[in-house]
Design an enzyme around this catalytic site. Structure first.
Site, PDB file in Angstrom:
ATOM      1  N   SER A 207      24.520   5.515 -27.749  1.00  0.00           N
ATOM      2  CA  SER A 207      23.859   4.556 -28.623  1.00  0.00           C
ATOM      3  C   SER A 207      24.192   4.927 -30.065  1.00  0.00           C
ATOM      4  O   SER A 207      25.357   5.138 -30.403  1.00  0.00           O
ATOM      5  CB  SER A 207      22.347   4.572 -28.372  1.00  0.00           C
ATOM      6  OG  SER A 207      21.672   3.646 -29.177  1.00  0.00           O
ATOM      7  N   ARG A 375      20.373  -0.656 -30.229  1.00  0.00           N
ATOM      8  CA  ARG A 375      18.962  -0.942 -29.951  1.00  0.00           C
ATOM      9  C   ARG A 375      18.798  -2.019 -28.876  1.00  0.00           C
ATOM     10  O   ARG A 375      17.756  -2.109 -28.235  1.00  0.00           O
ATOM     11  CB  ARG A 375      18.254  -1.358 -31.239  1.00  0.00           C
ATOM     12  CG  ARG A 375      16.749  -1.462 -31.101  1.00  0.00           C
ATOM     13  CD  ARG A 375      16.035  -1.455 -32.422  1.00  0.00           C
ATOM     14  NE  ARG A 375      16.571  -2.420 -33.362  1.00  0.00           N
ATOM     15  CZ  ARG A 375      16.205  -2.489 -34.647  1.00  0.00           C
ATOM     16  NH1 ARG A 375      15.330  -1.629 -35.115  1.00  0.00           N
ATOM     17  NH2 ARG A 375      16.705  -3.403 -35.441  1.00  0.00           N
ATOM     18  N   VAL A 497      10.218   5.249 -30.578  1.00  0.00           N
ATOM     19  CA  VAL A 497      11.532   5.566 -31.147  1.00  0.00           C
ATOM     20  C   VAL A 497      12.334   4.312 -31.473  1.00  0.00           C
ATOM     21  O   VAL A 497      12.023   3.209 -31.037  1.00  0.00           O
ATOM     22  CB  VAL A 497      12.331   6.478 -30.185  1.00  0.00           C
ATOM     23  CG1 VAL A 497      11.600   7.778 -29.974  1.00  0.00           C
ATOM     24  CG2 VAL A 497      12.564   5.787 -28.843  1.00  0.00           C
ATOM     25  N   GLU A 498      13.402   4.502 -32.251  1.00  0.00           N
ATOM     26  CA  GLU A 498      14.301   3.434 -32.709  1.00  0.00           C
ATOM     27  C   GLU A 498      13.542   2.293 -33.381  1.00  0.00           C
ATOM     28  O   GLU A 498      13.794   1.119 -33.141  1.00  0.00           O
ATOM     29  CB  GLU A 498      15.166   2.909 -31.551  1.00  0.00           C
ATOM     30  CG  GLU A 498      16.200   3.923 -31.072  1.00  0.00           C
ATOM     31  CD  GLU A 498      17.217   3.325 -30.117  1.00  0.00           C
ATOM     32  OE1 GLU A 498      17.208   2.100 -29.906  1.00  0.00           O
ATOM     33  OE2 GLU A 498      18.022   4.098 -29.575  1.00  0.00           O
ATOM     34  N   GLY A 499      12.601   2.644 -34.213  1.00  0.00           N
ATOM     35  CA  GLY A 499      11.774   1.663 -34.905  1.00  0.00           C
ATOM     36  C   GLY A 499      10.476   1.466 -34.153  1.00  0.00           C
ATOM     37  O   GLY A 499      10.452   0.813 -33.111  1.00  0.00           O
TER      38      GLY A 499
END
Length: 818
Positions: A207, A375, A497-499
């Site tokens: 990713s 994402r 995670v990731e925002g």
């Protein structure tokens, strides 16, 4: 009478022109014809013509309109336009828009949706899933991983490296697998069914990380050095972005580098002295190369006149002096390698910047562009894969487990939870397929990726709770035979995670969607910021009057759809899905209208009205989820047996879209506008309901009954029926239980007893004694009893096994015994 007819004609013409989004010149010409007809019948007077001319002529004279209408509005717009930071601008510019822009604009092209090609695996990708992925799922013991070792075994780590699991995104020229996004998604889904630690470990390097950044932005020297080593597993990468002071506000990272001269490998070079303090970094404890985001400063002007160069990304070998890694966080008993990293005054050459010195200050753009792809893959796929496996397991358990002399899956309360599991599993797989398909078409869908990340991780969390509720005590007693607990414990990790999901819903989905997907807003912003004032005015005029016509059109369309129920709209199919397309077009027009009204009445304050933007984002999101579901249903041949799954997923999405609109109107700051909005959108009130009990009954039955429809829900998951695979054994037990039920009925009929459906080995003995069943049938009953007990049993332990400090417990036990 002539006057009334003319007025009705004028209204009808205006409404039709607005509905069909005719141009200003077309509308003016047609209305002039109507005026001529009115004059012929003595309906339109000279005064009427004067009013018409006073409006039509200025609006159609471009130079006059620009000077006296658009220019004052442009000056006003520039004055009230909210200030946008560099990081916000770069995030806005990142990625592309795709079908979500159709949904935002009020008139989706459903043929366009269904013409997107269905993603497919290559022979090589399918072989990887059937071979190495199947094998590593077989190798992983999740209880051993999460409880005994707090890590995967060395054998699993080596297998992942040897078989290039960390190189799915790396191009073949560097020794990688170069799989498409859809294939990566299928790999992660299957791995998640076996172990979330395994899926997280594989997902992160594929990713947002050094591999992705190097391929897009690295220098040839960096690519040639690192990418083959990453592909062979000789390097383990991580990427360090989050700091204690900068979590969701990643653009505010305090970590910094200072351009200076220094010594590196015995030579004086131009470089950077870096200081950082990062946390939550996946793979950091075991990484050999650290991707690092920091703010680069050039106080001595060694690179030019700019002092604050901005966020920069560099690759730092973790064996350099001053680089600290190794310690671990412990994220909710799902112990994938995750931990902090620090460095103080670590000197490295400028060539360590990804892309070289010319990319200094370009780090944030690099990150958000790559994030718009990654994402949409990792977390949505992990969530979908987990729930696909859990849905089948819960359906099987519900059919096997009995209370009150019947399978618990026949109880309506359990059916309700099963329906949510089945419907969400079907929808989630549809969303990952459609979203990764967009990536494989060359898109970088930043809005879609935010929608997929937020909604699929939220659905994963609610679905795992449903599964836990159905399993009851079986779900809460941890051990080697519990296939739910780690997923339940780890659900908040994906949410965070990731925002973080609160940020993603309240700020990102609509914040980016409103500007990127709207046909005119971005053009207006760009025109307002154009330093060429003349060209800026020309562009603004074009965008402004297009925007006005667009807004009027959506008001008219929304009102018409409300009054008619949108029942006259064409749809690509005339089966049970037809009504869904009509309602989605209606809500699409509502969304477009609400967006323009919100921007007009709230202006720059909309940026701070997060709950307003969140609900607008919800409408867009649920339309996208429903669209993905309808596309899946069509791509898979419009299977009759899947209708209930499709209905549940679409009806649930449409109900929630309606709910979001209703809540938005109820909480709209301007109450007069809110009343008008409700009259236009819901003149007869809200009417959509949740999926019916009948639909939910059908979905629950699908999960409990082996069939092709059920197989499609779990397609691609690790369900091999072999020793060590709990879910595969559960599937076999379901088949055996169903095969035993008619045998059981024969024994009860022959003996005249109403026997309970347990201790099936004793039932077999009675059946043989009564000559009611064959030896093979008796053997099946006895074998199934062992499997049935294994399904409903829970793990238990010697107390010493549960102690973290076993020596302390043993000492205390001996002391108490003495």
């Amino acid at each position: 009478m002539d006057t009334l007819i003319w007025i009705i004609s004028a209204l009808a013409l205006s409404g039709y022109m607005a509905y069909s989004r005719a141009s200003l010149s077309t509308y003016t010409a047609l209305f002039a014809v109507l005026m001529l007809i009115g004059s012929f019948y003595n309906v339109v007077s000279i005064f009427g013509w004067l009013v018409f001319a006073a409006l039509a002529v200025p609006l159609n004279m471009t130079s006059f309109r620009q000077q006296y209408i658009s220019k004052p509005l442009l000056d006003l717009f520039r004055g009230i336009m909210p200030q946008m930071s560099r990081t916000e601008q770069e995030a806005l510019d990142a990625g592309t828009t795709w079908f979500e822009s159709d949904l935002f604009r009020g008139n989706p092209d459903w043929k366009k949706l269904h013409n997107f090609p269905q993603p497919r695996l290559s022979a090589e990708e399918q072989a990887f899933l059937d071979g190495p992925v199947e094998e590593v799922c077989r190798m992983v013991d999740d209880w051993h991983t999460t409880h005994d070792r707090a890590d995967m075994s060395p054998e699993v780590w080596q297998y992942l490296k040897d078989n290039k699991f960390f190189a799915m995104i790396i191009k073949k020229q560097y020794g990688g697998l170069e799989f498409c996004a859809y294939a990566q998604s299928r790999v992660l889904q299957k791995l998640t069914g076996a172990s979330s630690v395994l899926a997280s470990t594989v997902g992160v390097p594929n990713s947002l990380g050094p591999g992705e950044l190097l391929q897009h932005y690295g220098t040839k020297e960096q690519q040639d050095h690192y990418l083959p080593r990453l592909a062979r597993g000789e390097e383990i990468p991580c990427f360090a972005l989050t700091s204690p002071e900068a979590g969701s506000d990643a653009g505010a990272i305090p970590d910094f580098g200072v351009v200076c001269r220094g010594e590196f490998n015995g030579e004086e070079v131009l470089g950077m002295r870096l200081t950082w303090d990062k946390r939550y970094i996946t793979l950091a404890p075991v990484a050999t190369v650290l991707g690092l985001a920091f703010k680069l400063q050039d106080p001595d002007g060694l690179l030019g006149d700019t002092v604050d160069l901005g966020i920069t990304c560099a690759l730092i070998p973790t064996d350099l002096d001053g680089v600290i890694t190794g310690r671990r966080h412990f994220p909710l008993n799902v112990p994938f390698q995750n931990g902090p990293t620090q460095g103080k005054d670590v000197f490295v050459p400028l060539d360590f910047i990804i892309g070289g010195p010319k990319m200094a200050g370009q780090g944030w753009r690099m990150l958000v562009e790559c994030l718009s792809v990654g994402r949409a893959i990792t977390l949505p796929s992990n969530s979908a894969g987990g729930i696909k496996s859990v849905a089948l397991a819960t359906g099987a358990y519900s059919r096997i487990r009995r209370q009150f002399k019947l399978p618990i899956g026949k109880m309506e309360g359990v059916e309700e939870a099963l329906a949510r599991l089945g419907g969400n599993a079907y929808l989630m797989d549809a969303v990952t397929t459609m979203s990764t398909g967009a990536i494989d078409l060359g898109e970088k869908p930043s809005v879609v990726s935010a929608i997929a990340k937020y909604h699929l991780t939220e659905k994963m969390r609610s679905s795992i709770i449903d599964a836990m509720d159905v399993h009851g005590g079986k779900g809460i007693c941890m051990g080697p035979n519990n296939y739910l607990a780690r997923g339940y414990q780890g659900a908040p990790v994906a949410i965070t995670v990731e925002g973080a999901n609160i940020l993603t819903r309240n700020m990102i989905i609509y914040g980016q969607g409103a500007i990127r997907c709207h046909p005119y807003v971005l053009a207006e912003l760009q025109a307002a910021g154009n330093e060429d004032r003349r060209q800026g005015l020309k562009d603004f005029d074009h965008a402004l009057f297009g925007h006005i016509g667009f807004s009027i059109s959506n008001i008219c369309r929304s009102l018409w759809f409300s009054l008619t129920g949108a029942r006259f709209l064409a749809a690509p199919y005339k089966d049970q899905s037809r009504r869904y397309y009509q309602l989605m077009t209606r809500f699409s027009s509502n969304l477009a209208m609400l967006s323009d009204i919100a921007m007009l009445t709230l202006g720059g304050d909309l940026k701070r009205r997060e709950r307003i933007s969140a609900r607008l984002g919800d409408v867009l999101s649920y339309l996208y989820l429903a669209s993905a579901t309808l596309k899946r249903f069509d791509d898979e041949g419009r299977q009759r047996d899947d209708v209930a799954l499709m209905q549940w997923a679409v009806e649930d999405s449409l109900y929630k879209a309606q709910q979001a609109i209703d809540e938005l109107i109820s909480n709209f700051p301007n109450k007069a506008v809110a009343v008008a909005l409700r009259l236009v959108i819901f003149p007869f009130g809200t009417w959509l309901t949740k999926p019916s009990d009948r639909t939910e009954h059908k979905v629950a039955r699908i999960l409990q009954t082996p069939s092709e429809s059920r197989n499609r829900i779990g397609q691609g998951q690790y369900l091999t029926r072999e020793s060590g695979n709990i879910l595969g054994q559960l599937e076999q037990t379901l088949d055996d239980i169903l095969a035993c039920e008619p045998i059981f009925d024969k024994v009860c009929q022959a003996t005249g007893e109403k026997l309970p459906f347990f201790r099936l080995d004793l039932v077999a003995e009675k059946g043989l004694a009564a000559n009611a069943i064959t030896a093979q049938e008796a053997e099946l009953l006895s074998k199934t009893e062992v499997a049935r007990k294994a399904v409903i049993d829970v793990d238990d332990f010697d107390p010493i096994e549960l102690a973290a400090d076993k020596s302390l417990l043993m000492t205390e036990t001996k002391k108490n015994a003495a």
